[in-house]
Design a protein around this motif. Structure first.
Motif, mmCIF file in Angstrom:
data_model
loop_
_atom_site.group_PDB
_atom_site.id
_atom_site.type_symbol
_atom_site.label_atom_id
_atom_site.label_comp_id
_atom_site.label_asym_id
_atom_site.label_seq_id
_atom_site.Cartn_x
_atom_site.Cartn_y
_atom_site.Cartn_z
ATOM 1 N N GLN A 66 0.827 -1.209 0.000
ATOM 2 C CA GLN A 66 0.000 0.000 0.000
ATOM 3 C C GLN A 66 0.860 1.257 0.000
ATOM 4 O O GLN A 66 0.520 2.250 -0.648
ATOM 5 N N ASP A 67 1.998 1.209 0.719
ATOM 6 C CA ASP A 67 2.907 2.363 0.694
ATOM 7 C C ASP A 67 3.449 2.590 -0.706
ATOM 8 O O ASP A 67 3.601 3.740 -1.145
ATOM 9 N N GLY A 68 3.726 1.494 -1.420
ATOM 10 C CA GLY A 68 4.202 1.638 -2.792
ATOM 11 C C GLY A 68 3.135 2.202 -3.710
ATOM 12 O O GLY A 68 3.421 3.030 -4.585
ATOM 13 N N VAL A 69 1.874 1.769 -3.519
ATOM 14 C CA VAL A 69 0.780 2.293 -4.338
ATOM 15 C C VAL A 69 0.611 3.790 -4.089
ATOM 16 O O VAL A 69 0.436 4.581 -5.034
ATOM 17 N N ARG A 70 0.693 4.216 -2.831
ATOM 18 C CA ARG A 70 0.549 5.650 -2.518
ATOM 19 C C ARG A 70 1.741 6.441 -3.071
ATOM 20 O O ARG A 70 1.572 7.567 -3.569
ATOM 21 N N ALA A 71 2.944 5.863 -2.972
ATOM 22 C CA ALA A 71 4.120 6.567 -3.497
ATOM 23 C C ALA A 71 4.003 6.770 -5.004
ATOM 24 O O ALA A 71 4.382 7.824 -5.534
ATOM 25 N N LEU A 72 3.459 5.775 -5.697
ATOM 26 C CA LEU A 72 3.241 5.937 -7.140
ATOM 27 C C LEU A 72 2.154 6.970 -7.414
ATOM 28 O O LEU A 72 2.274 7.793 -8.325
ATOM 29 N N GLY A 73 1.074 6.914 -6.648
ATOM 30 C CA GLY A 73 -0.029 7.841 -6.873
ATOM 31 C C GLY A 73 0.368 9.290 -6.664
ATOM 32 O O GLY A 73 -0.168 10.197 -7.320
#
Length: 509
Positions: free
Chosen positions: A306-313
């Motif tokens: 989830q941290d990776g998804v937010r970092a991409l977003g």
């Protein structure tokens, strides 16, 4: 008398009647006998005629059969005579061949005898020449053989080395050609749109009176907005506009949307500002997560934290030279996947590292680390593969590239950033280069029109069929290509295509 007469007359009548009947019977009997004799005679005659006819037919059939038998016998005799002649000819041919073979055998025996004598003579001559060569060269046969073998070995090594050098040069040229084709093919397969999105930091106002309401009594409204959002709200003489300045693009977006809603609502006070900012923050965070999930879904990349998804977003709100960073990262991932598939590298690792290579741009970092180093730390905390971590940190050569996938990420990043029209900084130079390309072609005599197509990789030229004959087409294309090489600087190569068309129009009236 009368009585006698009466008695005699019936008796005489009776006798006369019986006599007549007897005479008639005799006459009938005689006629029947004659008829029977005639019938018998006719029957005998007919039988004789029938007999003669049957005998005649039998004789004719016998004659026919005899003639047929004679013809068949004659044909068989002719066939036997033909076979006999053929057998006789074959026997004569075999006799002749046998005589010829006997002659050949005799000649072969004579040749073998002559060859044997010649071989003996040659062996003697060879021995004599070998002895003479050994005497002249002062070398034995074994020593001469070893010397020849050594010379041949040295010559073979020299030829082999030359061949190896040639193969290496050809392999290097082929590898370079293959690499160019691979890159060009990958670039041509990219179908993403050119982006020019820039995060707008200006909020339009319905009137300049709204600036006072935004500032509030003693500046409490603007201080509340700046404190909660962490941005600087600049209110200057620009008519009907307020500028928002912040290093963090996400906070800048939250402040922009909050201020737009406050202006639209009209109720601007600290409590309302705090309420709107909290609501917009939740919506922007949700938008960040959705954009991260969307790009992962589009690229079929799974198992991202989830941290990776937010970092991409967060990259969705970040731009670099006018190029949206999330769109750029997605494009780099597509290019890296294509390159990895072509060269046989790990496609999943290449795409994952390419997508995350600029993830450090989306975070606010107060240290001296650049975005590659910051991104490498973020990816390491996400427990990504070490190859992904290395590729993220090495995409600007801050650390050495340890894998093929890291090199592919560097190449894909360069392709996406240098793609004509991808970044605002290179757009003017790109357009100028296309204009110069067309202008060079139009300088030549006979050129009617020139078009730069395929992002400047091909120059298509229309020439006049009256001024330029077919024989001059090749030299004209060569001259234009040399002029382009000497006057322009460009990546890759440019294909020059000349088109000469004769068009005649007549009207039938």
């Amino acid at each position: 008398m009368d009585m006698l007469l009466y008695v005699l007359l019936p008796a005489a009548g009776l006798i006369l009647g019986w006599t007549i009947r007897w005479l008639y019977a005799r006459f009938q009997l005689s006629a029947s006998e004659q008829r029977a004799e005639r019938i018998l005679e006719d029957a005998v005659k007919e039988a004789e005629a029938k007999k003669k006819e049957i005998l005649l037919e039998a004789k004719e059939q016998l004659i026919r059969e005899r003639n047929q038998q004679e013809r068949e016998n004659r044909g068989r005799r002719n066939e036997l005579q033909h076979y006999e002649r053929r057998v006789t000819q074959k026997e004569e041919s075999l006799d002749r061949r046998q005589e010829e073979l006997a002659g050949y055998e005799k000649k072969l025996a004579e040749r073998e005898h002559a060859l044997g004598e010649r071989e003996q003579v040659l062996e003697g001559e060879e021995l004599r020449y070998r002895q003479e060569l050994e005497r002249i060269s002062e070398l034995s046969a074994e020593e001469a053989k070893a010397l020849i073998i050594r010379d041949l070995e040295n010559e073979a090594r020299h030829d082999a080395q030359a061949l190896i050098n040639k193969i290496e040069q050809e392999a290097q040229l082929a590898a370079e050609k293959k690499a160019r084709e691979l890159l060009i093919s990958t670039i041509q397969r990219i179908a993403t749109e050119t982006t020019g999105d820039v995060t707008v930091a200006t909020v339009s106002l319905p009137s300049d009176e709204m600036k006072g309401r935004i500032i509030g009594r003693e500046g409490r409204n603007i201080r509340t907005l700046e404190t909660i959002t962490g941005v600087d709200v600049i209110i200057d003489d620009t008519p009907e506009a307020v500028v928002i300045s912040c290093f963090d693009p996400v906070r800048k977006e939250i402040a922009r949307q909050s201020l737009e809603r406050l202006v639209l609502d009209g109720r601007i006070h600290p409590a309302r500002i705090e309420e709107i900012v909290q609501k917009v923050s939740r919506e922007v965070n949700q938008k960040i997560y959705e954009e991260g999930e969307r790009v992962l879904f589009d690229l079929s990349i799974h198992n991202m934290t989830q941290d990776g998804v937010r970092a991409l977003g967060r990259l969705y709100f970040r731009t670099s030279y006018g190029q949206n960073v999330l769109t750029h990262s997605k494009e780099v991932a597509i290019i890296a996947g294509m390159l990895a598939a072509e060269v046989g590298a790990n496609r999943e690792i290449a795409m994952r590292a390419a997508l995350l290579h600029d993830v450090g741009k989306g975070v606010e970092n107060d240290s001296d680390q650049n975005h590659a180093e910051a991104g490498m730390e973020i990816v390491r905390k996400m427990n990504e593969d070490p190859r992904v971590v290395n590729a993220v940190g090495a995409h600007h050569n801050d650390i050495p590239a340890a894998t093929v996938e890291a090199v592919l990420v560097q190449i894909a990043d360069a392709i996406s950033a240098a793609r004509p029209g991808a970044r605002r900084e290179t757009l003017d130079n790109y357009i100028k280069r296309l204009e110069n390309l067309e202008a060079i072609a139009e300088q030549f005599d006979g050129v009617e029109k020139a078009y730069a197509i395929q992002a400047g990789r091909e120059l298509r030229i229309l020439v006049s069929s009256e001024k330029v004959p077919d024989s001059a087409m090749k030299s004209l294309s060569r001259d234009i290509a040399k002029k382009i090489e000497s006057d322009l600087r460009y990546p890759g190569r440019i294909r020059v295509t000349l088109i000469r068309e004769s068009r005649i129009v007549e009207y039938a009236r």
